[in-house]
Design an enzyme around this catalytic site. Structure first.
Site, PDB file in Angstrom:
ATOM      1  N   LYS A   3     -20.193 -17.959 -21.118  1.00 17.25           N
ATOM      2  CA  LYS A   3     -20.509 -19.144 -20.320  1.00 17.25           C
ATOM      3  C   LYS A   3     -19.293 -19.695 -19.579  1.00 17.25           C
ATOM      4  O   LYS A   3     -19.420 -20.230 -18.480  1.00 17.25           O
ATOM      5  CB  LYS A   3     -21.137 -20.235 -21.207  1.00 17.25           C
ATOM      6  CG  LYS A   3     -22.364 -19.773 -21.995  1.00 17.25           C
ATOM      7  CD  LYS A   3     -23.461 -19.205 -21.103  1.00 17.25           C
ATOM      8  CE  LYS A   3     -24.447 -18.352 -21.894  1.00 17.25           C
ATOM      9  NZ  LYS A   3     -25.389 -17.617 -21.044  1.00 17.25           N
TER      10      LYS A   3
ATOM     11  N   ARG B 104     -33.032 -12.989 -17.768  1.00 19.37           N
ATOM     12  CA  ARG B 104     -34.257 -12.431 -18.363  1.00 19.37           C
ATOM     13  C   ARG B 104     -35.451 -13.163 -17.765  1.00 19.37           C
ATOM     14  O   ARG B 104     -35.274 -14.138 -17.032  1.00 19.37           O
ATOM     15  CB  ARG B 104     -34.235 -12.693 -19.871  1.00 19.37           C
ATOM     16  CG  ARG B 104     -34.167 -14.184 -20.160  1.00 19.37           C
ATOM     17  CD  ARG B 104     -34.413 -14.579 -21.582  1.00 19.37           C
ATOM     18  NE  ARG B 104     -34.571 -16.018 -21.700  1.00 19.37           N
ATOM     19  CZ  ARG B 104     -33.589 -16.906 -21.790  1.00 19.37           C
ATOM     20  NH1 ARG B 104     -32.334 -16.509 -21.782  1.00 19.37           N
ATOM     21  NH2 ARG B 104     -33.851 -18.198 -21.889  1.00 19.37           N
TER      22      ARG B 104
ATOM     23  N   VAL C 100     -39.617 -17.923 -21.063  1.00 21.51           N
ATOM     24  CA  VAL C 100     -40.871 -18.374 -21.673  1.00 21.51           C
ATOM     25  C   VAL C 100     -41.734 -19.085 -20.626  1.00 21.51           C
ATOM     26  O   VAL C 100     -42.932 -18.814 -20.494  1.00 21.51           O
ATOM     27  CB  VAL C 100     -40.571 -19.331 -22.854  1.00 21.51           C
ATOM     28  CG1 VAL C 100     -41.852 -19.929 -23.410  1.00 21.51           C
ATOM     29  CG2 VAL C 100     -39.790 -18.621 -23.956  1.00 21.51           C
TER      30      VAL C 100
END
Ligand code: MV4
Length: 462
Positions: free
Chosen positions: A116, A292, A295
């Site tokens: 990060k 990615r 959700v």
């Protein structure tokens, strides 16, 4: 197009990916752990391979077992879903070295966003706004005090290898900062394998806004606008919406352009999300990039009409984006997602695994339910407690709220405890209905819910 894809995941996202494959005419292979033998993804796929026992280290994180399953079934590609191996650059590399396409960005792109602190420096160099703070990890307390003096208190310590809200420590003064530094480094070492921590100015009352991106291997890149993810508890998102009630078209275009800049800085290909904090003055700052499918991708699909998972697969085969021109991407109506977790919101969100005896799935106009649950399904204690995502889509925010409230009333999951009851409270809440929630929202709603140790459990109190 691929002939056969292995889905390296379980639960609702495995179903989501298998459905996308079916629509594209691609055969599917499910993998499963021993206790997941009767899970829906196993039945929905064309083939299924048991890859190990219950523990994730033996199954869904077991790289040799997954690669073996892929070789035995002769697949062209692996879709990792979210969680598990989805942001593991090493796994993406192994797939490549076995001539199996990893449906996601390159290992280098995953790696460059995985640290990060390094990601912060990478995007700063291309002119992306970052939160005031240090460009390097803090060496010792003298240095920490010096930086904090410059950016002023409160400050926040973050683990370089952390992300998603793990390893955060808010410090309101020098005493707290000195007291926290070594613990933070030690925790970072234990949790993430690296003691590196860095300092940022702590932004009070922020909103969490993220931009969904799609980039193909022909150099085309588009953004599918934003999602509002401010309603979280201990960095677990509970309810998301698209678009954000706090973002107008001017800000949306600005954030979209900045998000594309981030992606271009790491030659990003596939679906990805750039997270921002939006402060009370309307300024926004890069937080991190998720490499990615997320959700909450479904609410973006509802408002744009673009199937993000099918796009991921098409991009991985080398096809161009379905919609290339930004001004051809619609933003229609409003969508809300409620995460349905097998947890007790009145008892500190303890997981409530067990058998679902009675189940009624909501439906009707404006409802989408992505779930692997059914009457007779047993929620397993080894994995994520999310058993479904209930999404509503209406002409505007008010309608999306009404549709969601109606659907939550229809939803029956018994006798296990779920977050359905909490979502009903959130949707009734006047602060939520006005769209004026901040990151402390759940703590406030939970005032009456007996949550003793709300959102900022790691915060060093004044
Ligand atoms: C922050 C912050 C305030 N200032 N960084 C980082 C990961 C994300 N999941 C939470 N993070 C935060 N980073 C600075 N410099 C506040 C949060 C934060 C937060 C952000 C969005 C939504 C809910 C949150 C809850 C607690 C903390």
């Amino acid at each position: 197009m691929f002939s056969k894809i292995l889905v390296a995941n379980r639960g609702e996202i495995a179903l989501r990916i298998i459905r996308a494959c079916k629509e594209l005419g691609v055969r599917t292979v499910a993998i499963y752990s021993e206790p997941d033998a009767s899970s829906p993804h196993v039945h929905l796929a064309d083939e299924a391979v048991c890859i190990g026992s219950a523990a994730v280290s033996q199954s869904y994180l077991n790289i040799p077992a997954i690669i073996s399953a892929a070789e035995i079934t002769d697949v062209d590609a692996i879709h990792p879903g979210y969680g598990f191996l989805s942001e593991n650059a090493h796994f993406a590399e192994i797939c490549e070295s076995c001539q199996i396409k990893f449906i996601g960005p390159s290992p280098q792109a995953i790696r460059s966003m995985g640290d990060k602190l390094a990601a912060r420096e990478t995007v700063r160099k291309v002119g992306v706004p970052i939160i005031p703070g240090a460009q390097e990890q803090v060496k010792d307390k003298e240095e920490a005090l010096k930086i904090a003096k410059r950016i002023k208190y409160p400050v926040i310590l973050k683990a370089s290898a952390g992300g998603g809200g793990r390893g955060l420590r808010v410090c309101h003064n020098e005493v707290r900062l000195v007291g926290s530094l070594m613990t933070a480094q030690h925790e970072a070492e234990t949790a993430f394998g690296s003691p590196s921590v860095y300092i940022e100015k702590y932004i009070e009352k922020p909103k969490h806004i993220e931009i969904q991106l799609l980039a193909d291997s022909h150099g085309h890149i588009t953004y599918l606008y934003e999602r509002e993810c401010t309603i979280q508890r201990r960095h677990q998102k509970l309810l998301e919406e698209a678009p954000s009630p706090s973002v107008d078209w001017k800000l949306r275009k600005k954030m979209g352009d900045v998000a594309m800049k981030v992606a271009k800085a790491v030659n990003y290909v596939n679906a990805g999300t750039v997270e921002f904090l939006l402060d009370t003055d309307g300024k926004f700052y890069f937080l991190e990039m998720n490499t990615r499918v997320q959700v909450e991708h479904g609410i973006t699909e509802l408002v744009t009409g673009i199937d993000i998972v099918k796009e991921q697969i098409r991009i991985a085969t080398g096809e161009k984006l379905t919609v290339i021109k930004q001004d051809k991407i619609p933003l229609k109506g409003h969508s809300i997602e409620c995460r349905i977790n097998a947890e007790d919101p009145s008892n500190n969100f303890v997981p409530c695994p067990g058998k679902i005896e009675r189940y009624n799935a909501p439906g009707g106009p404006g409802i989408r339910l992505d779930s692997h649950a059914y009457a007779g399904y047993t929620v397993l204690p080894y994995y994520d407690s999310m058993i479904g995502k209930l999404m509503s889509h209406g002409r505007n925010r008010g309608e999306a709220i009404s549709i969601m409230q109606r659907a939550l009333e229809e939803f029956i999951v018994e006798p296990i405890k779920t977050t359905i009851s909490l979502h009903k409270e959130i949707l009734k809440n006047p602060v939520f209905r006005r769209g004026q929630m901040y990151t402390d929202f759940i703590q406030r709603v939970l005032g009456e819910w007996g949550d003793k140790n709300g959102d900022e459990s790691q915060e060093e109190k004044k």
